[in-house]
Enzyme design. Sequence first.
Site, PDB file in Angstrom:
ATOM      1  N   ASP A  41      34.155  22.999 -22.628  1.00  0.00           N
ATOM      2  CA  ASP A  41      32.692  22.997 -22.511  1.00  0.00           C
ATOM      3  C   ASP A  41      32.039  22.360 -23.733  1.00  0.00           C
ATOM      4  OD1 ASP A  41      32.916  24.253 -20.092  1.00  0.00           O
ATOM      5  OD2 ASP A  41      32.393  26.247 -20.842  1.00  0.00           O
TER       6      ASP A  41
ATOM      7  N   HIS B 232      32.364  29.776 -17.827  1.00  0.00           N
ATOM      8  CA  HIS B 232      31.732  28.563 -18.345  1.00  0.00           C
ATOM      9  C   HIS B 232      30.583  28.929 -19.288  1.00  0.00           C
ATOM     10  CE1 HIS B 232      30.265  24.443 -18.337  1.00  0.00           C
ATOM     11  NE2 HIS B 232      29.055  24.917 -18.114  1.00  0.00           N
TER      12      HIS B 232
ATOM     13  N   HIS C  24      34.632  27.863 -21.785  1.00  0.00           N
ATOM     14  CA  HIS C  24      35.832  27.064 -21.584  1.00  0.00           C
ATOM     15  C   HIS C  24      36.051  26.224 -22.842  1.00  0.00           C
ATOM     16  CE1 HIS C  24      34.505  27.030 -17.066  1.00  0.00           C
ATOM     17  NE2 HIS C  24      35.180  28.135 -17.353  1.00  0.00           N
TER      18      HIS C  24
ATOM     19  N   HIS D 206      32.392  17.241 -20.499  1.00  0.00           N
ATOM     20  CA  HIS D 206      33.454  18.253 -20.565  1.00  0.00           C
ATOM     21  C   HIS D 206      34.827  17.631 -20.756  1.00  0.00           C
ATOM     22  CE1 HIS D 206      30.629  20.005 -17.292  1.00  0.00           C
ATOM     23  NE2 HIS D 206      30.247  20.490 -18.460  1.00  0.00           N
TER      24      HIS D 206
ATOM     25  N   HIS E 188      38.261  18.184 -18.914  1.00  0.00           N
ATOM     26  CA  HIS E 188      38.813  18.809 -17.715  1.00  0.00           C
ATOM     27  C   HIS E 188      40.325  18.951 -17.868  1.00  0.00           C
ATOM     28  CE1 HIS E 188      35.337  18.705 -14.703  1.00  0.00           C
ATOM     29  NE2 HIS E 188      34.823  18.407 -15.879  1.00  0.00           N
TER      30      HIS E 188
ATOM     31  N   HIS F  40      29.137  13.927 -16.245  1.00  0.00           N
ATOM     32  CA  HIS F  40      28.564  14.298 -14.959  1.00  0.00           C
ATOM     33  C   HIS F  40      27.234  13.605 -14.678  1.00  0.00           C
ATOM     34  CE1 HIS F  40      31.412  17.467 -13.741  1.00  0.00           C
ATOM     35  NE2 HIS F  40      31.646  17.508 -15.043  1.00  0.00           N
TER      36      HIS F  40
ATOM     37  N   ARG G 108      30.726  13.372 -10.682  1.00  0.00           N
ATOM     38  CA  ARG G 108      31.416  12.858 -11.880  1.00  0.00           C
ATOM     39  C   ARG G 108      31.183  11.351 -11.960  1.00  0.00           C
ATOM     40  NH1 ARG G 108      36.925  16.696 -11.626  1.00  0.00           N
ATOM     41  NH2 ARG G 108      35.726  18.610 -11.276  1.00  0.00           N
TER      42      ARG G 108
ATOM     43  N   HIS H  31      37.297  22.498 -15.420  1.00  0.00           N
ATOM     44  CA  HIS H  31      37.144  22.471 -16.872  1.00  0.00           C
ATOM     45  C   HIS H  31      38.406  23.051 -17.532  1.00  0.00           C
ATOM     46  CE1 HIS H  31      32.462  22.678 -16.502  1.00  0.00           C
ATOM     47  NE2 HIS H  31      33.011  21.743 -15.739  1.00  0.00           N
TER      48      HIS H  31
HETATM   49 CU   LIG Z   1      32.936  18.545 -16.100  1.00  0.00          CU
HETATM   50 ZN   LIG Z   2      33.097  24.831 -18.304  1.00  0.00          ZN
END
Ligand SMILES: [Cu+2]
Ligand SMILES: [Zn+2]
Length: 225
Positions: free
Chosen positions: A156, A144, A153, A119, A121, A193, A216, A136
Site C-alpha cells: 500500500d 488495506h 498491506h 501499489h 501487487h 490504478h 489498472r 496487493h
Molecule cells: Cu493496486
Molecule cells: Zn492494499
Amino acid sequence: MGLITPLLAWALLGLAVGAAAEPAGRHVVYLSQNNYPSLLYINSAHGTASMDHRADTSDIIQLILHPSNPEAKQTRRAAVVLTGEAQGTLTLTQSNPPVGPTVIEGVISNLSPGLHGFHIHQLGDLTGGCVSAGGHYNPYMRPHGSPEDRERHVGDLGNILADATGRAEVNITDPLVTLVGPRTVLGRAVVVHAGEDDLGDGGNDESLKTGNAGGRVACGVIGHA
Ligand SMILES: [Cu+2]
Ligand SMILES: [Zn+2]
Ligand SMILES: *[C@@H]1O[C@H](CO)[C@@H](O)[C@H](O)[C@H]1NC(C)=O
C-alpha cells in the site's frame, strides 16, 4: 520474556531447514536468509497476530540476520518499466539492507489528471496483462490502508498525483518495502490504478481490500538493477 525461548527454537529450526516456517495459529516468525556470515537480531515486526479467533495483540516477531560482511550491507537497487495506458520508469533504492526504508523514484506519463492508486501487487506475472499481478502484496495478512498506517498491506503506497498534462512524479520513501529477505518485493509488480485509492476509509468491504482504486492503467515487474 517467555517468548524468547520459542523464538530461538524457531530460529534454530529455520536455520536447520533453511526456510522460514509459518506455523498456523502461532506467532509468525520470519527469518531472513542470506549467504553471508550473519549476526542475529530480533525486531518487532509489522502487524498483530490472532489465535483461535480470539483477539491476541501480541506482536509478530521478525528474525533478521544482519550480515557481518560489509559487502552484504551495500545499497540494493531495483528498476521497473511500467507499460499500459500510462507509461513510466521507476527505481527502487534500499541503502541500509536488510532493514531501513526503500526509496521509490520516477516519472509516469499519460495518466488522467488527479490521484491514482499506487501499489505493489503480489505477483510479477503479467501474462494476462496487469490483472495477472493478483492482489496487493500482503505478507502480514492485514487490511488495506494508507502508507502511514501501522495496519496496511506492505504494497500500500497510497496515491500518486498526475498534473494537468497527465505527468506524475513519484518520490516515496517507505519503511516496509524491502529488496532483501523472504519479504522482498523483487519479482512482484507495481500497479498504477485508474482512480484514487481511498486508503481504507471508504466505509465498505472493498475499501479494506483494494481501496476502490478502479482499473489498472499501468504495471511493471520489479527487477534487480
Ligand atoms: Cu493496486
Ligand atoms: Zn492494499
Ligand atoms: C526524492 O526526495 C529526496 C528527499 O527529499 C531527494 O533527495 C531526491 O532528490 C528526490 N528524488 C527525485 C527524483 O526528485
